[in-house]
Design a protein around this motif. Structure first.
Motif, PDB file in Angstrom:
ATOM      1  N   SER A 193     -10.835 -45.015 -35.160  1.00  0.00           N
ATOM      2  CA  SER A 193     -10.513 -44.762 -33.750  1.00  0.00           C
ATOM      3  C   SER A 193      -9.221 -45.427 -33.311  1.00  0.00           C
ATOM      4  N   ARG A 194      -8.874 -46.575 -33.880  1.00  0.00           N
ATOM      5  CA  ARG A 194      -7.595 -47.248 -33.573  1.00  0.00           C
ATOM      6  C   ARG A 194      -6.641 -46.925 -34.710  1.00  0.00           C
ATOM      7  N   ILE A 195      -5.604 -46.150 -34.426  1.00  0.00           N
ATOM      8  CA  ILE A 195      -4.710 -45.623 -35.448  1.00  0.00           C
ATOM      9  C   ILE A 195      -3.309 -46.201 -35.270  1.00  0.00           C
ATOM     10  N   GLY A 196      -2.720 -46.662 -36.371  1.00  0.00           N
ATOM     11  CA  GLY A 196      -1.310 -47.052 -36.395  1.00  0.00           C
ATOM     12  C   GLY A 196      -0.529 -46.078 -37.259  1.00  0.00           C
ATOM     13  N   VAL A 197       0.633 -45.637 -36.795  1.00  0.00           N
ATOM     14  CA  VAL A 197       1.454 -44.658 -37.519  1.00  0.00           C
ATOM     15  C   VAL A 197       2.824 -45.271 -37.797  1.00  0.00           C
ATOM     16  N   TYR A 198       3.231 -45.265 -39.079  1.00  0.00           N
ATOM     17  CA  TYR A 198       4.545 -45.795 -39.469  1.00  0.00           C
ATOM     18  C   TYR A 198       5.359 -44.669 -40.094  1.00  0.00           C
ATOM     19  N   LEU A 199       6.578 -44.488 -39.588  1.00  0.00           N
ATOM     20  CA  LEU A 199       7.472 -43.438 -40.075  1.00  0.00           C
ATOM     21  C   LEU A 199       8.777 -44.056 -40.563  1.00  0.00           C
ATOM     22  N   ASP A 200       9.149 -43.743 -41.796  1.00  0.00           N
ATOM     23  CA  ASP A 200      10.493 -44.029 -42.296  1.00  0.00           C
ATOM     24  C   ASP A 200      11.141 -42.675 -42.557  1.00  0.00           C
ATOM     25  N   HIS A 201      11.841 -42.164 -41.541  1.00  0.00           N
ATOM     26  CA  HIS A 201      12.353 -40.787 -41.577  1.00  0.00           C
ATOM     27  C   HIS A 201      13.306 -40.589 -42.741  1.00  0.00           C
ATOM     28  N   LYS A 202      14.191 -41.547 -42.980  1.00  0.00           N
ATOM     29  CA  LYS A 202      15.196 -41.409 -44.029  1.00  0.00           C
ATOM     30  C   LYS A 202      14.557 -41.424 -45.412  1.00  0.00           C
ATOM     31  N   ALA A 203      13.537 -42.277 -45.593  1.00  0.00           N
ATOM     32  CA  ALA A 203      12.853 -42.351 -46.878  1.00  0.00           C
ATOM     33  C   ALA A 203      11.828 -41.239 -47.046  1.00  0.00           C
ATOM     34  N   GLY A 204      11.507 -40.491 -45.972  1.00  0.00           N
ATOM     35  CA  GLY A 204      10.532 -39.414 -46.052  1.00  0.00           C
ATOM     36  C   GLY A 204       9.104 -39.907 -46.155  1.00  0.00           C
ATOM     37  N   THR A 205       8.811 -41.064 -45.537  1.00  0.00           N
ATOM     38  CA  THR A 205       7.473 -41.665 -45.631  1.00  0.00           C
ATOM     39  C   THR A 205       6.785 -41.607 -44.275  1.00  0.00           C
ATOM     40  N   LEU A 206       5.524 -41.136 -44.263  1.00  0.00           N
ATOM     41  CA  LEU A 206       4.691 -41.111 -43.067  1.00  0.00           C
ATOM     42  C   LEU A 206       3.338 -41.714 -43.439  1.00  0.00           C
ATOM     43  N   SER A 207       2.954 -42.839 -42.784  1.00  0.00           N
ATOM     44  CA  SER A 207       1.740 -43.562 -43.151  1.00  0.00           C
ATOM     45  C   SER A 207       0.830 -43.711 -41.939  1.00  0.00           C
ATOM     46  N   PHE A 208      -0.484 -43.606 -42.195  1.00  0.00           N
ATOM     47  CA  PHE A 208      -1.497 -43.784 -41.158  1.00  0.00           C
ATOM     48  C   PHE A 208      -2.378 -44.979 -41.528  1.00  0.00           C
ATOM     49  N   TYR A 209      -2.607 -45.866 -40.543  1.00  0.00           N
ATOM     50  CA  TYR A 209      -3.397 -47.067 -40.770  1.00  0.00           C
ATOM     51  C   TYR A 209      -4.557 -47.103 -39.770  1.00  0.00           C
ATOM     52  N   SER A 210      -5.650 -47.766 -40.159  1.00  0.00           N
ATOM     53  CA  SER A 210      -6.760 -48.022 -39.246  1.00  0.00           C
ATOM     54  C   SER A 210      -6.837 -49.516 -38.967  1.00  0.00           C
ATOM     55  N   PHE A 211      -7.475 -49.885 -37.821  1.00  0.00           N
ATOM     56  CA  PHE A 211      -7.647 -51.281 -37.436  1.00  0.00           C
ATOM     57  C   PHE A 211      -9.142 -51.572 -37.365  1.00  0.00           C
ATOM     58  N   ASP A 212      -9.639 -52.419 -38.272  1.00  0.00           N
ATOM     59  CA  ASP A 212     -11.015 -52.881 -38.251  1.00  0.00           C
ATOM     60  C   ASP A 212     -11.011 -54.359 -38.639  1.00  0.00           C
ATOM     61  N   GLY A 213     -10.404 -55.161 -37.757  1.00  0.00           N
ATOM     62  CA  GLY A 213     -10.192 -56.568 -38.076  1.00  0.00           C
ATOM     63  C   GLY A 213      -8.912 -56.788 -38.859  1.00  0.00           C
ATOM     64  N   LYS A 214      -8.511 -55.801 -39.644  1.00  0.00           N
ATOM     65  CA  LYS A 214      -7.254 -55.860 -40.370  1.00  0.00           C
ATOM     66  C   LYS A 214      -6.712 -54.445 -40.525  1.00  0.00           C
ATOM     67  N   MET A 215      -5.438 -54.341 -40.907  1.00  0.00           N
ATOM     68  CA  MET A 215      -4.824 -53.032 -41.098  1.00  0.00           C
ATOM     69  C   MET A 215      -5.192 -52.482 -42.470  1.00  0.00           C
ATOM     70  N   THR A 216      -5.655 -51.227 -42.482  1.00  0.00           N
ATOM     71  CA  THR A 216      -6.036 -50.572 -43.732  1.00  0.00           C
ATOM     72  C   THR A 216      -5.303 -49.241 -43.839  1.00  0.00           C
ATOM     73  N   LEU A 217      -4.602 -49.022 -44.951  1.00  0.00           N
ATOM     74  CA  LEU A 217      -3.893 -47.766 -45.161  1.00  0.00           C
ATOM     75  C   LEU A 217      -4.890 -46.641 -45.397  1.00  0.00           C
ATOM     76  N   LEU A 218      -4.845 -45.619 -44.574  1.00  0.00           N
ATOM     77  CA  LEU A 218      -5.739 -44.466 -44.697  1.00  0.00           C
ATOM     78  C   LEU A 218      -5.111 -43.331 -45.503  1.00  0.00           C
ATOM     79  N   HIS A 219      -3.829 -43.061 -45.234  1.00  0.00           N
ATOM     80  CA  HIS A 219      -3.167 -41.953 -45.920  1.00  0.00           C
ATOM     81  C   HIS A 219      -1.652 -42.127 -45.804  1.00  0.00           C
ATOM     82  N   ARG A 220      -0.943 -41.730 -46.856  1.00  0.00           N
ATOM     83  CA  ARG A 220       0.520 -41.802 -46.833  1.00  0.00           C
ATOM     84  C   ARG A 220       1.096 -40.502 -47.370  1.00  0.00           C
TER      85      ARG A 220
END
Length: 540
Positions: free
Chosen positions: A479-506
């Motif tokens: 339910s708590r989502i963090g999104v990180y984008l590195d446009h030049k590197a072509g990277t799009l990452s989704f993280y969840s928050f459950d006490g700590k940041m967990t990578l869900l998909h890249r």
């Protein structure tokens, strides 16, 4: 004489950073004066490292100068305040405004009245000072933008600002079309937005300094490379006839690439300086409605690629003499390619690993009401969107989604960006897409995740996962989502928050144009964009 005096005061006794009269004036070694807090804020910026620069003349100081109050300037400012010397910014546009009440010979207007919607000369202005009927009228500096203060629908004064729709309205608009919206007075919003624009100006000046430093580094790189290449050619001429053509070709390629970088920086500096001039003109206007109408287009600064990193390269002469003649050409090609990569700043940056590292790229996003589907409700200053079965009466707009319950953010993303959202319900999606995604067609071209223009993360048919170009990847719900984008590197990452940041998909791909955050929200669901206090980054 009054105009001349005001102009002199504006130029000599105003801080070049905040444009206001000097407060606690300090003079740095180059001779320029600033407010104590303004120059301190400039030098406290994270990316402001030694040597320190004067924001005005760009003179550098290896050590940070000790700031002491300039008592002479401080006393001068006190005297100017006692004698009520004010800044006079009379442009050619204002000086030609004529009095609306002169019937024969037209005199120059000295004040405009927001209630009367007219401009007056000194003689016709007297009733506003003497008659009780005019005492509550608001007088401002004479302006040609006086008609902008009138509501086109009701003919009333635009003295209310709707924060939900980001527009100036009259009290009748507030009652009829903006009922329940968050509203404040125009003057209050003008005061707050002016503070924001001042901070934007400081950031713009810092970006100018960065580009100028990059320009100097590129110029130095051209001279160094030419010298090294020429030395290598001369000393190896007798034994390296077979590779001279290769060396000269690579030299020309690198020189062209560096020149292209120089041209790009020149364009960026021109754009930033033009934006800085436009901001300064807007900051000195007293017409609050004109200010607010122009604010949004000037507050968001353009975004550019990272400055090229110019590092000291291994001498070409040393490379040439360090290898055998039979493998020399292969080594030269490898080293030249390495130099081309450094000049172009071609790299894939490692994604942040800690929460503090992510905050370096945190972006403050705002939902765009002009794109909202009619079954979406905006709130919390365009930071939250909720689904409803009741149709909202949004004005017609070519950017509005007609079929799918989508909404985009105003900000485009082109660089390294990070943002967070809090989602509720089981009918929502968080996505990014190109601006050209279809808004009016009931086809896959307008569906988030069902084409090559969008990347979608969230619920679909009660299943949670990631979708791009109709390809689905199941992922555990969050339910708590963090999104990180590195446009030049072509990277799009989704993280969840459950006490700590967990990578869900890249996602690893190649983005061909700027991206826009997008959301889908159905009934009984909502998405709220998280704000971070103290974070000043803006996405572009």
């Amino acid at each position: 004489m009054a105009e001349s005096s005001g102009s002199e005061y504006q130029e000599q006794f105003s801080c070049p950073v905040c444009l206001d009269p000097l407060k606690e004036p300090v003079t740095i070694p180059c001779g320029h004066s600033y407010c104590m807090s303004c120059i301190t804020d400039c030098w406290d910026q994270k990316d402001q490292m030694p040597p320190y620069h004067c924001p005005q003349c760009r003179e550098t100081f290896t050590q940070r100068p000790v700031l002491k109050k300039n008592t002479v300037l401080a006393e001068m400012m006190e005297k100017l305040q006692k004698t009520s010397i004010h800044t006079a910014s009379c442009s050619q546009e204002v000086s030609c405004v004529e009095c609306d009440f002169c019937t024969t010979e037209k005199n120059r207007a000295v004040k405009s009245c927001l209630q009367c919607l007219a401009s007056f000369c000194e003689a016709h202005l007297q009733p506003h000072y003497q008659s009780p009927a005019f005492m509550k009228h608001k007088l401002v500096k004479v302006s040609t933008h006086i008609q902008e203060n009138i509501c086109l629908n009701h003919g009333k004064l635009l003295d209310v600002y709707c924060q939900d729709d980001s527009q100036c309205i009259c009290y009748l608009c507030m009652i009829n079309n903006h009922k329940g919206h968050s509203v404040v007075s125009v003057e209050c919003e003008w005061t707050n937005k002016r503070k924001v624009l001042k901070k934007t100006k400081v950031t713009c000046q810092m970006m100018i300094q960065e580009r100028e430093r990059g320009q100097q580094e590129l110029s130095g790189a051209v001279k160094t490379f030419k010298s090294s290449a020429q030395e290598a050619v001369e000393e190896c001429k007798e034994v390296l006839n077979g590779v001279m053509c290769t060396l000269e070709k690579k030299c020309s390629e690198m020189n062209d690439l560096i020149r292209a970088q120089e041209k790009q920086l020149d364009q960026e500096l021109t754009e930033l300086r033009q934006r800085d001039e436009e901001i300064q003109k807007l900051l000195i206007t007293d017409n609050q409605v004109h200010f607010l109408k122009s604010f949004q287009s000037l507050c968001v600064l353009p975004t550019f690629q990272d400055l090229p990193s110019i590092t000291q390269q291994t001498s070409l002469k040393d490379i040439l003499f360090s290898v055998l003649r039979g493998v020399l050409e292969d080594v030269l090609q490898k080293e030249t390619f390495k130099t081309l990569q450094d000049v172009s700043n071609v790299h894939v940056a490692e994604p942040p690993k800690t929460s503090n590292e992510f905050l370096r790229y945190f972006c403050q996003l705002h939902l765009d009401p002009n794109t909202a589907h009619e079954n979406l409700i905006l709130s919390e200053g365009n930071r939250k969107v909720s689904g409803t079965d009741k149709v909202q009466r949004y004005p017609d707009h070519p950017d509005r989604f007609e079929w799918f319950r989508y909404i985009l953010c105003r900000e485009s993303l082109n660089g390294r960006c990070y943002w967070e959202v809090e989602c509720s319900g089981r009918n929502w999606a968080v996505a990014v897409c190109y601006k050209g995604i279809s808004r009016k067609a009931l086809t896959d071209n307008g569906r988030l995740g069902f084409n090559k223009k969008s990347w979608r993360f969230g619920y679909f048919q009660e299943n949670f996962g990631f979708i791009h170009d109709k390809v689905r990847v199941p992922i555990p719900a969050a339910s708590r989502i963090g999104v990180y984008l590195d446009h030049k590197a072509g990277t799009l990452s989704f993280y969840s928050f459950d006490g700590k940041m967990t990578l869900l998909h890249r996602v690893q791909t190649t983005f061909t144009e700027p991206l826009y955050p997008a959301f889908q929200i159905l009934e009984d669901s909502s998405v709220r964009i998280i704000q971070k206090r103290g974070v000043q980054n803006e996405c572009y």
